[in-house]
Design a protein around this motif. Structure first.
Motif, mmCIF file in Angstrom:
data_model
loop_
_atom_site.group_PDB
_atom_site.id
_atom_site.type_symbol
_atom_site.label_atom_id
_atom_site.label_comp_id
_atom_site.label_asym_id
_atom_site.label_seq_id
_atom_site.Cartn_x
_atom_site.Cartn_y
_atom_site.Cartn_z
ATOM 1 N N ARG A 193 135.067 -12.811 53.114
ATOM 2 C CA ARG A 193 133.932 -13.274 52.138
ATOM 3 C C ARG A 193 133.200 -14.331 53.105
ATOM 4 N NH1 ARG A 193 129.816 -12.901 48.553
ATOM 5 N NH2 ARG A 193 129.101 -14.814 47.913
ATOM 6 N N ALA A 194 133.285 -14.859 54.364
ATOM 7 C CA ALA A 194 132.631 -15.506 55.280
ATOM 8 C C ALA A 194 131.882 -14.620 56.131
ATOM 9 C CB ALA A 194 133.647 -16.180 56.413
ATOM 10 N N LEU A 195 132.203 -13.663 56.497
ATOM 11 C CA LEU A 195 131.196 -12.421 56.988
ATOM 12 C C LEU A 195 129.640 -12.138 56.231
ATOM 13 C CD1 LEU A 195 133.423 -10.468 58.867
ATOM 14 C CD2 LEU A 195 132.325 -12.348 59.857
ATOM 15 N N ASP A 196 130.609 -12.177 54.911
ATOM 16 C CA ASP A 196 129.797 -12.250 53.896
ATOM 17 C C ASP A 196 128.641 -12.551 53.751
ATOM 18 O OD1 ASP A 196 130.765 -8.761 53.898
ATOM 19 O OD2 ASP A 196 132.038 -9.770 51.706
ATOM 20 N N LEU A 197 128.815 -14.293 53.335
ATOM 21 C CA LEU A 197 127.314 -14.897 53.005
ATOM 22 C C LEU A 197 127.096 -15.256 54.743
ATOM 23 C CD1 LEU A 197 130.185 -17.663 51.742
ATOM 24 C CD2 LEU A 197 128.830 -16.526 50.752
ATOM 25 N N ALA A 198 127.544 -15.626 55.719
ATOM 26 C CA ALA A 198 126.738 -15.608 56.818
ATOM 27 C C ALA A 198 125.820 -14.364 56.774
ATOM 28 C CB ALA A 198 127.838 -14.866 58.157
ATOM 29 N N GLU A 199 126.029 -12.907 56.932
ATOM 30 C CA GLU A 199 125.139 -12.044 56.542
ATOM 31 C C GLU A 199 124.020 -12.768 55.420
ATOM 32 O OE1 GLU A 199 124.601 -7.507 55.896
ATOM 33 O OE2 GLU A 199 126.969 -8.401 55.947
ATOM 34 N N GLU A 200 124.253 -13.014 54.354
ATOM 35 C CA GLU A 200 123.243 -13.276 53.433
ATOM 36 C C GLU A 200 122.565 -14.543 53.867
ATOM 37 O OE1 GLU A 200 125.168 -14.355 49.820
ATOM 38 O OE2 GLU A 200 126.022 -12.485 49.553
ATOM 39 N N ALA A 201 123.319 -15.171 55.025
ATOM 40 C CA ALA A 201 122.413 -16.706 55.534
ATOM 41 C C ALA A 201 121.406 -15.671 56.783
ATOM 42 C CB ALA A 201 123.554 -17.637 56.150
ATOM 43 N N LEU A 202 121.291 -14.915 57.841
ATOM 44 C CA LEU A 202 121.461 -13.787 58.104
ATOM 45 C C LEU A 202 119.636 -13.039 57.577
ATOM 46 C CD1 LEU A 202 123.665 -12.734 60.509
ATOM 47 C CD2 LEU A 202 122.078 -14.337 62.097
ATOM 48 N N GLU A 203 119.875 -12.872 56.370
ATOM 49 C CA GLU A 203 118.572 -11.601 56.116
ATOM 50 C C GLU A 203 118.272 -13.139 55.810
ATOM 51 O OE1 GLU A 203 121.175 -9.922 52.410
ATOM 52 O OE2 GLU A 203 122.014 -7.565 54.202
ATOM 53 N N GLU A 204 118.480 -13.793 54.932
ATOM 54 C CA GLU A 204 117.200 -15.012 54.792
ATOM 55 C C GLU A 204 116.583 -15.582 56.032
ATOM 56 O OE1 GLU A 204 119.318 -18.511 52.380
ATOM 57 O OE2 GLU A 204 120.374 -16.641 51.347
ATOM 58 N N GLY A 205 116.976 -15.259 56.988
ATOM 59 C CA GLY A 205 116.486 -16.327 58.220
ATOM 60 C C GLY A 205 116.325 -17.447 58.906
ATOM 61 N N ARG A 206 118.470 -17.288 58.764
ATOM 62 C CA ARG A 206 118.568 -18.561 59.517
ATOM 63 C C ARG A 206 119.820 -18.265 60.030
ATOM 64 N NH1 ARG A 206 120.286 -22.491 55.453
ATOM 65 N NH2 ARG A 206 120.875 -23.866 56.910
ATOM 66 N N HIS A 207 119.915 -19.327 61.267
ATOM 67 C CA HIS A 207 121.232 -19.346 62.286
ATOM 68 C C HIS A 207 122.046 -19.348 61.577
ATOM 69 C CE1 HIS A 207 116.996 -19.900 64.694
ATOM 70 N NE2 HIS A 207 117.865 -19.921 65.125
ATOM 71 N N ILE A 208 122.850 -18.665 62.163
ATOM 72 C CA ILE A 208 124.737 -19.585 61.696
ATOM 73 C C ILE A 208 125.295 -19.621 63.462
ATOM 74 C CG2 ILE A 208 127.172 -17.437 61.629
ATOM 75 C CD1 ILE A 208 125.482 -18.211 59.267
ATOM 76 N N LEU A 209 125.414 -20.463 63.441
ATOM 77 C CA LEU A 209 126.472 -21.133 64.326
ATOM 78 C C LEU A 209 127.555 -20.775 64.131
ATOM 79 C CD1 LEU A 209 127.246 -23.051 66.465
ATOM 80 C CD2 LEU A 209 127.034 -25.542 65.267
ATOM 81 N N ILE A 210 128.808 -19.834 65.285
ATOM 82 C CA ILE A 210 130.242 -19.202 65.176
ATOM 83 C C ILE A 210 130.691 -19.323 66.372
ATOM 84 C CG2 ILE A 210 129.779 -17.549 65.702
ATOM 85 C CD1 ILE A 210 131.425 -16.276 63.760
ATOM 86 N N TYR A 211 131.769 -20.185 65.746
ATOM 87 C CA TYR A 211 132.902 -20.393 66.876
ATOM 88 C C TYR A 211 133.843 -19.465 67.325
ATOM 89 C CZ TYR A 211 130.917 -25.294 67.589
ATOM 90 O OH TYR A 211 130.257 -26.612 67.036
ATOM 91 N N ALA A 212 133.266 -18.603 68.366
ATOM 92 C CA ALA A 212 134.350 -16.942 68.170
ATOM 93 C C ALA A 212 135.664 -17.220 68.566
ATOM 94 C CB ALA A 212 133.534 -16.646 69.137
#
Length: 263
Positions: free
Chosen positions: A91-110
């Motif tokens: 679900r975290a990846l789904d929410l991150a994808e939605e944020a990217l579609e809105e033009g936001r930056h995503i910060l991730i610690y791989a």
């Protein structure tokens, strides 16, 4: 709010400077991948990104949402909890994808967690998990490698040592540095994309570590690009989708120079 708060508080605990590869100081909407070495480095990274005009959505361990006040703030600002080892992790990846579609930056610690070390020394990023590559392939978003160094001199080691480090940091004021590499497009399969992302973040970390140590990066690496009001110092780079060139380093801002020595 978290980004603004970090940008105000971090200068009280250390001397933060920021550099970027040429062109990378204008961050496109995308996935910012940072190395994770200390519980203090998210604040350092958010402060640096705030200076570059980015206020990212952060993917963080779900346990933080159980911390009083912090959890409410994270939820209110739309940051994304990651439930490791749980079906809800997808679900975290789904929410991150939605944020990217809105033009936001995503910060991730791989790396998916902190290193199991007690000392305050710098070390290269550990093994990356595949969530970063999976998100990049799903969305086509560029991955922006970010290296940070110096945060372990604020907080590291045992709980007692961490408290001592936090208490003394306003007096010691360690050097903190964040370097932003040029964006990558990860179109390889997940293992190859993960390895490529790790190499890029490691290159950015090496540049940051050199600046935090007060030395120059290895001469084989390309120079960072100028940020406003900066002077020449150091080199750095990463494989990118944009050309890079000679650039300049940041010095502590006037606010940093006048930051209080106690907190």
């Amino acid at each position: 709010m978290l980004s603004r708060l970090a940008d105000r508080l971090v200068p009280a605990f250390g001397q933060l400077t920021v550099t970027a590869d040429e062109g990378a100081e204008h961050l496109p909407a995308g996935i910012i991948a940072a190395n994770h070495s200390s519980t203090a480095d998210p604040a350092v990274v958010l402060a640096a990104l705030h200076r570059l005009g980015a206020r990212p959505v952060v993917l963080a361990a779900a346990g933080l949402w159980r911390v009083p006040l912090l959890g409410r703030l994270l939820a209110r600002e739309g940051h994304i909890p990651v439930h490791r080892g749980d079906p809800r992790a997808l679900r975290a990846l789904d929410l991150a994808e939605e944020a990217l579609e809105e033009g936001r930056h995503i910060l991730i610690y791989a790396e998916g967690g902190l290193p199991d070390r007690k000392d305050s020394a710098e070390a290269a990023p550990g093994t990356f998990r595949r969530g970063l590559a999976r998100l990049a392939r799903r969305t086509g978003a560029p991955v922006i490698p970010l290296g940070q160094a110096g945060a372990r001199r604020i907080v590291s080691g045992s709980p007692l040592k961490q408290l001592a480090g936090l208490a003394t940091a306003p007096v010691r004021r360690p050097r903190l540095h964040v370097h932003v590499g040029s964006p990558l497009l990860l179109k390889d399969d997940e293992p190859a994309a993960t390895a490529r992302a790790r190499l890029a973040v490691t290159a950015a970390w090496r540049t940051a570590a050199a600046h935090a140590a007060g030395t120059t990066a290895p001469p084989t690496r390309r120079s960072p690009a100028p940020l406003p009001g900066q002077v020449p110092h150091g080199t750095g780079g990463s494989e990118s989708i944009r050309p890079t060139g000679t650039g300049r380093d940041s010095r502590p801002s006037q606010r940093d120079a006048q930051a209080p020595t106690a907190h």
